[in-house]
Design an enzyme around this catalytic site. Structure first.
Site, PDB file in Angstrom:
ATOM      1  N   GLY A   1     -15.204  13.144  28.652  1.00 16.34           N
ATOM      2  CA  GLY A   1     -15.573  13.848  29.889  1.00 16.34           C
ATOM      3  C   GLY A   1     -14.872  15.172  30.115  1.00 16.34           C
ATOM      4  O   GLY A   1     -15.461  16.122  30.599  1.00 16.34           O
ATOM      5  N   GLU A   2     -13.585  15.229  29.797  1.00 16.17           N
ATOM      6  CA  GLU A   2     -12.832  16.422  30.183  1.00 16.17           C
ATOM      7  C   GLU A   2     -12.805  17.503  29.098  1.00 16.17           C
ATOM      8  O   GLU A   2     -12.791  18.688  29.403  1.00 16.17           O
ATOM      9  CB  GLU A   2     -11.358  16.094  30.499  1.00 16.17           C
TER      10      GLU A   2
ATOM     11  N   GLN B   1     -22.259  15.552  27.839  1.00 18.03           N
ATOM     12  CA  GLN B   1     -20.966  15.750  28.506  1.00 18.03           C
ATOM     13  C   GLN B   1     -20.319  17.066  28.080  1.00 18.03           C
ATOM     14  O   GLN B   1     -19.810  17.808  28.912  1.00 18.03           O
ATOM     15  CB  GLN B   1     -20.008  14.590  28.166  1.00 18.03           C
TER      16      GLN B   1
ATOM     17  N   GLY C   1     -18.651  13.737  40.689  1.00 12.76           N
ATOM     18  CA  GLY C   1     -17.456  13.950  41.496  1.00 12.76           C
ATOM     19  C   GLY C   1     -16.497  14.952  40.870  1.00 12.76           C
ATOM     20  O   GLY C   1     -15.870  15.721  41.574  1.00 12.76           O
ATOM     21  N   PHE C   2     -16.382  14.917  39.535  1.00 16.72           N
ATOM     22  CA  PHE C   2     -15.489  15.809  38.800  1.00 16.72           C
ATOM     23  C   PHE C   2     -14.048  15.690  39.283  1.00 16.72           C
ATOM     24  O   PHE C   2     -13.272  16.629  39.174  1.00 16.72           O
ATOM     25  CB  PHE C   2     -15.993  17.258  38.876  1.00 16.72           C
TER      26      PHE C   2
ATOM     27  N   GLY D   1     -22.415   9.482  35.927  1.00 12.49           N
ATOM     28  CA  GLY D   1     -23.342  10.418  35.288  1.00 12.49           C
ATOM     29  C   GLY D   1     -23.018  10.595  33.820  1.00 12.49           C
ATOM     30  O   GLY D   1     -23.703  11.300  33.088  1.00 12.49           O
TER      31      GLY D   1
ATOM     32  N   ASN E   1     -22.596   7.101  22.288  1.00 17.14           N
ATOM     33  CA  ASN E   1     -23.994   7.478  22.470  1.00 17.14           C
ATOM     34  C   ASN E   1     -24.093   8.982  22.263  1.00 17.14           C
ATOM     35  O   ASN E   1     -23.554   9.763  23.048  1.00 17.14           O
ATOM     36  CB  ASN E   1     -24.477   7.087  23.874  1.00 17.14           C
TER      37      ASN E   1
ATOM     38  N   GLY F   1     -13.035   8.967  24.520  1.00 18.76           N
ATOM     39  CA  GLY F   1     -13.536   9.501  25.795  1.00 18.76           C
ATOM     40  C   GLY F   1     -13.816  10.989  25.694  1.00 18.76           C
ATOM     41  O   GLY F   1     -13.170  11.708  24.929  1.00 18.76           O
TER      42      GLY F   1
ATOM     43  N   THR G   1     -25.675  11.113  25.330  1.00 16.41           N
ATOM     44  CA  THR G   1     -24.875  11.315  26.541  1.00 16.41           C
ATOM     45  C   THR G   1     -23.570  12.036  26.216  1.00 16.41           C
ATOM     46  O   THR G   1     -23.038  12.752  27.064  1.00 16.41           O
ATOM     47  CB  THR G   1     -24.593   9.977  27.245  1.00 16.41           C
TER      48      THR G   1
END
Lengths: 166, 329, 740
Positions: free
Chosen positions: C704-705, C637, C242-243, C470, C630, C702, C633
């Site tokens: 993701g970004e 990312q 989705g981002f 994801g 992990n 975190g 993953t």
């Protein structure tokens, strides 16, 4: 292929036969039904994804008679008698296919939505006698399969590590 | 996708007979047709499937030409041994187009019939003389960076022809064999695609109900080398911003014969004849190539966002000529 | 003992536990559900940018095969708006309901919805619906048009920050630059098109939605349909990413659910790719003015960052580009401000690293410009302004290893070999450019609930409503359970992405890991406590013992006196199916620290001036995000974010026609995102892996970004090094680099 009595707007559905993931399937399709919509909507083989419906992303790639194509840009009626393989037909006897195992090992995906298309193209690329085995050749040959998550590095690694196993 | 009748033809004549006027479309690979039918830009009432026609052969003719069946896929053509060996420009052009999976579907005849990528053509509502004659051309004064031309444009249309294959064929020289209700005829490849002029809706020389059956390539120029260079933003899977297909034959360091065709910059696959003439007899040097490149774009018309295509197209010519004449190890 | 297990499984490079489902095509995404008697919906979308609907002609469409009903503003049920509150967990970005009235605020707005028996029939009929509009003659299609004639910008007060005397300090600075950067509208373009499969039973709604936040989605749908939240269930076990575009509910989901209730059948609606550019959010275009003052030693003396972005005509979305600027470097005199101005676009929304991605393009380009002006190495200039204190909050950073990121990244990249002269590094036809930029992102943590069961069959079960978009959430949840119980990953079942599970966070903002894992851990410990209570009770394996004397390791309960019983036997002996634990964990601790992540990108570009070809050939990124859960993953990312950053730098821009206001490249062929062939020859991600235990017990912040932030600047700085051209407007296109 034979016409049947079902009608939509005065146009009849046609009966076609596919050799789908190793099984003979007889299905009725309207002329405008795409191979992708047949797989997903009628046969509920939803492993093949719709990412754009216009041949711009590769998420819907399947094998037809051993060749990878975009199933969104093909009419189902054009495939009477064809041998079709989708992601659901990759593994045999419950074991992951080597390309699936490599994608698992290399983490060659994130969201998983483009993955079926990537693997279908990858297996074709690996079996092609024309496409070179360099990283650049594989990247170029796979460029019709967009991965918006950007797992390209790992996809390449998965493809290269599967070389010789398919 | 709108509803249409479907008929599968088993012979060329049957296909032509089944195709009944403007409301019919032939379908081969389907990569252009289905794309446009889904967004209601093409609205066929009948689709005639030509996949069953015996047009899958690539045949070397006795006169040295190469006859390509209209159903030969872009992939098969690109990797055909004769094409790889004698028509490198065509093989490279094909492989620079679209993607692996699209090339597997797309056919030789279909590629010739590709439609434009202009967003104003595709959006269904903007002024577009191609889609709705007389409505105007929204691309002029609009966004015209990527898929709009600087050569062969008119006030009615500036969309580029998107094919790479056709650029190579324009360079090589070819005949398009067609069959229609009145029988067979051949059209020179360079006459096949029409300039937009005042009637951009008329894109090619086919009559209604005519079907492309073959493309026959001219015999290769003796002792020539050829190559195709495609320039774009991303490294693959994008229509050309500018491309150059060249064929060059040299005697020593002197250019004996040359062909230059351009993509991404013209409203049709663009043959740069004057530039070719300027090369013949000249030394194969950067200076000659630059001069030819300049001539190729003489009279080019830049639009709001695509003026860069003129120098870019010139760079494509110079680099591809450099490659085609470089000493080989 | 727990520490040992944790050391093994936390941070390990483990394949995804949901991998086989994805690889076999068995993972079910929102549009993969084909419910009995399901109908298909397809939208009719406005073809004007602004105006009103005069008339909708359905005569032809209604005659089309398979058509069941056609909805529009005169034929649609009355619904309620959501209050759109983040705190109440019912936020949306587009507050206007679909078909609320006959007004059109942006092109691609839903103006009608065809429901038919098949997808193809619905689409065909949708194209047969004819809509007449009164279109406004001068729609606002771009940020420049908005600035010219869009009225007064609206200042976003809450996201601004000021300290010291930025303006006067700037004026009196020895070295100054005053530069403006422009970033385009970008579109998320997840591979999966937005999709809703809605069905109603006895007045209850079940919605399969491509959603990054099922709890928010559930709450929104409950508000919209005036239902108690218990009567709505939203499921999103798999999402084709989705981002940010799938954080909040968009009109299509409401339209699909309403249509389903009206026609009395399940309805599936997939937003076509073309309209994913218009009606499901975008990153808005920005214009950012940056002024930097510095002394001759390269110390920042003043920094201002004033930014404006377009928003829609009906909602306000602020792209907080200054969010990193206010604390990344040491500077006493600083201001960031944000303003918005209306345009005829759908409402913008968060796109991966909202604010920071365009903001750090500007700041980190400007830092490069100032370094050049000072004749300093850009890396040294940044180091000279390093700070361990968040001056905007007046708090220390909980954990910062930016210097290590600079050093390790530079070493791996070979930065020391950089010849600083522009265009000085060549390889055949190509000029090589090296550039770098810092990355930065706020670490956030939300409330979270979770449930864990230790089951008599030797497996464990964990559930939380949060989603795996994801990023690998399924797998790290299992790792968290395993780290405490010793149960191997293949015996841990994880269920996510369903609003009926314990409440979990939206998957966004890089906060899912830091939010979810502590709740999972707490629930695991709670399950162990339940197990102990059973064990010490009548007939239990440790009947009569004290719970506090028992410990749980490697799947066994032990009493310290040498007795050790497998938990499966503890349960089996009592004929109990499982021992359950639930947990609620709070948001981030307040007041002591500023929690942020850091990093640095080093980028090599190659520019071939003879054919005007630019490519990114090499990237090294060193990332400081606390504990890695992990490795596989996590690296993925960052690698993916690098790819997206390359797209942002070189390709991506959603374009609108300035006259009609209609989108011109709203498809996947002309909106360019990176493809395989654009992947650099080498990408090295260095994960620094320093746990931040002040933030949470796992020490993870975190990931993701952060990889997207700074990437476009690093590319632009490398381009400058290669070409001498300072590109302040994205994307960097070849025509900007061609010699005049």
């Amino acid at each position: 292929m034979s016409e049947t009595s079902t009608a939509a707007g005065g146009i009849s559905a046609c009966s076609i036969t596919l050799q789908l993931n190793g099984q003979r399937r007889e299905v009725e399709v309207y002329p405008w039904t795409t191979l992708l919509d047949l797989l997903r909507e009628q046969l509920h083989l939803t492993g093949t994804k719709k990412g754009c419906d216009h041949g711009q992303c590769g998420a819907c790639n399947v094998h037809v008679n051993g060749t990878v194509i975009n199933s969104c840009l093909s009419l189902a009626v054009m495939h009477d008698g064809d041998e079709i393989t989708t992601v659901e037909g990759l593994s045999e006897n419950g074991e992951l296919h080597p390309i699936q195992q490599a994608f698992l090992d290399e983490d060659a995906y994130q969201c998983g939505y483009c993955t079926a298309g990537q693997m279908m193209t990858a297996t074709y690329v690996l079996n092609s006698s024309h496409i070179g085995d360099s990283d650049d050749a594989v990247r170029e040959a796979m460029s019709g399969n967009i991965c918006r998550c950007g797992a390209y590095k790992n996809i390449l690694a998965a493809v290269q590590s599967t070389r010789g196993k398919v | 996708m709108r509803n249409f009748e479907y008929q599968k033809a088993d012979s060329v004549n049957a296909a032509v007979t089944a195709h009944a006027g403007q409301a019919s479309s032939f379908v081969a690979g389907g990569t252009t047709l289905l794309d446009l039918v889904k967004i209601d830009i093409m609205q066929p009432e009948r689709v005639v499937d030509v996949n069953g026609l015996p047009l899958y052969d690539v045949e070397a003719l006795d006169d040295g030409r190469l006859k390509i069946g209209a159903m030969v896929s872009n992939t098969d053509l690109a990797y055909h041994p004769t094409v790889v060996e004698k028509y490198a420009v065509l093989s490279e052009a094909l492989l620079s187009g679209a993607s692996t999976s699209l090339r597997n579907k797309a056919t030789t005849g279909g590629n010739v019939m590709q439609r434009v990528r202009c967003p104003y053509f595709r959006d269904g509502v903007s002024a577009c003389n191609k889609r709705e004659p007389g409505s105007g051309c929204a691309a002029i004064g609009g966004h015209n960076r990527s898929v709009h031309a600087v050569l062969g444009t008119s006030e009615q249309c500036i969309a580029t022809h998107p094919s790479d294959m056709c650029v190579a064929m324009a360079a090589i020289g070819a005949k398009v064999l067609v069959t229609g209700p009145n029988g067979e005829r051949e059209i020179d490849f360079l006459d096949f695609h029409l300039l937009p002029g005042d009637s951009p809706e008329k894109e090619h020389a086919l009559d209604v109900d005519e079907l492309i059956t073959h493309v026959v390539l001219d015999a290769p120029i003796e002792g020539s080398r050829s190559t195709y260079l495609k320039l774009r933003d991303r490294a693959s899977y994008q229509f050309a911003l500018a491309s150059s297909g060249v064929i060059v034959a040299t005697e020593g360091n002197t250019i004996r014969d040359a062909r230059i065709a351009l993509g991404g910059v013209g409203t049709k696959p663009w043959r740069a004849r004057e530039a070719e003439q300027a090369l013949i007899g000249e030394p194969a040097t950067e200076q000659s190539f630059k001069k030819a490149a300049e001539i190729a774009f003489k009279g080019a018309t830049p639009y709001e966002h695509n003026a860069f295509k003129i120098p870019l197209g010139q760079q494509a010519i110079v680099r591809s000529l450099t490659h085609a004449t470089a000493a080989r190890a | 003992m727990t520490d040992k297990i944790q050391a093994k499984i936390i941070g390990a490079s483990k394949p995804r536990i949901d991998g086989p489902q994805k690889l076999r095509g068995e993972a079910m995404y929102a549009a993969d559900h084909h419910l009995p008697n399901m109908a298909y919906a397809y939208g009719v979308f406005s073809t004007v940018a602004s105006g009103t609907i005069d008339h909708i002609d359905l005569s032809k469409a209604k005659q089309m095969p398979g058509v069941i009903d056609i909805f529009h503003h005169d034929h649609f049920p009355d619904l309620y708006r959501t209050p759109s509150s983040f705190a109440q967990e019912n936020k949306v970005d587009e507050t206007r309901l679909p078909f609320e009235d006959g007004k059109v605020y942006y092109p691609g707005q839903f103006v009608a919805l065809v429901v038919a028996d098949t997808f193809a029939n619905a689409r065909a009929a949708a194209y047969a619906v004819k809509v007449d509009y009164s279109a406004d003659a001068e729609p606002i299609a771009t940020l420049s048009q908005a600035l010219e004639r869009g009225g007064e910008p609206k200042t976003a007060k809450s996201s601004g920050h000021s300290r010291g005397n930025p303006d006067s300090a700037y004026e009196s600075s020895t070295n100054r630059i005053d530069v403006t950067y422009v970033t385009p509208m970008e579109t998320h373009n997840p591979m999966e098109m937005h999709a809703s499969t809605a069905s109603w039973e006895n007045g209850d709604l079940v919605l399969y939605e491509a959603s990054q936040g099922v709890i928010f989605a559930r709450n929104v749908m409950a508000k919209v349909f005036g239902l108690a939240p218990e009567r709505v269930e939203v499921r999103s076990p798999f999402i084709g990413s989705g981002f940010g575009s799938k954080l909040w509910i968009w009109p299509h989901a409401i339209a699909a659910a309403a249509a389903s209730r009206e026609v009395g059948r399940p309805v599936q609606l997939v937003v076509p790719r073309q309209q994913m550019f218009t009606t499901t959010g975008h990153r808005p275009p920005t214009q950012q003015q940056i002024r930097i003052g510095a002394d001759d030693n390269g110390k920042l003396t003043a920094l201002t960052h004033d930014s404006i972005n377009t928003t829609s005509m009906v909602d306000t979305y602020v792209e907080s580009t200054g969010s990193c600027t206010k604390s990344l470097y040491d500077c006493e005199n600083l201001r960031v401000s944000h303003a918005t101005i209306g345009a005829n676009h759908g409402t913008p929304t968060s796109m991966r690293a909202p604010g920071a991605a365009p903001g750090l393009f500007a700041l980190e380009s400007a830092m490069d410009e100032m370094a050049e002006k000072l004749n300093m190495d850009p890396l040294e200039f940044r180091k000279a302004n390093y700070t361990e204190r968040d001056q905007s909050m007046d708090l220390p950073f909980s954990s910062i290893h930016l210097m290590e990121a600079f050093d390790k990244g530079a070493e791996k990249f070979g930065w020391a070999k950089r010849d600083h002269a522009v265009g000085s590094m060549r390889d055949g036809d190509e000029i090589i450019g090296w550039g770098m930029a810092a990355c930065n992102w706020e670490a956030l943590k939300m409330n979270c609930d979770a449930r864990v069961s230790l089951r008599a069959d030797g497996t464990a079960y964990a559930s939380c409503a949060t989603q795996d978009i994801g990023t690998g959430t399924y797998t790290i949840v299992a790792q968290a359970v395993s780290s405490i119980t010793g149960i191997p990953l293949d015996k841990i079942e994880v269920e996510l992405g369903d609003s009926s599970y314990p409440s979990g966070p939206v998957s966004g903002g890089s906060w899912a890991t830091a939010t979810t894992l502590p709740a999972i851990a707490e629930a695991t410990r709670s399950a162990i406590e339940a197990l102990k209570s059973y064990a010490i009770g009548d007939g239990g394996a440790f009947a009569g013992a004290k719970a506090d004397d028992l410990s749980f390791d490697d799947g066994k309960l032990s009493d310290g006196d040498g007795k050790s019983v497998a938990y499966t036997d503890v349960l089996g002996q009592l004929k109990l199916a499982n021992a359950d634990g639930e947990a609620h964990t709070p948001g981030a601790p307040q007041g002591e620290y500023s929690f942020r992540s850091f990093g640095a990108h080093f980028v090599e570009v190659r520019w071939d001036p003879g054919i005007s070809r630019l490519r990114v050939s090499r990237v090294v990124s060193a990332i400081d995000v606390g504990q890695i859960i992990n490795e596989k993953t996590s690296a993925n990312q960052v690698e993916g974010a690098i790819a997206m950053g390359i797209g942002m730098a070189l390709f991506e821009a959603t374009e609108y026609d300035e006259r009609s206001g209609l989108p011109v490249n709203n498809n996947y062929a002309e909106y360019l995102v990176p493809v395989h062939a654009d992947q650099p020859d080498s990408v090295d991600v260095i994960l620094l892996d320093h746990p931040d235990y002040a933030f949470n017990e796992f020490g993870a912040r975190g990931i993701g970004e952060i990889g997207v932030t700074g990437m476009a600047a690093a590319v632009a700085n490398a381009v400058h090094h290669a070409t001498g051209k300072r590109i302040r407007e994205l994307p960097i296109r070849l025509e900007q680099l061609m010699s005049a």
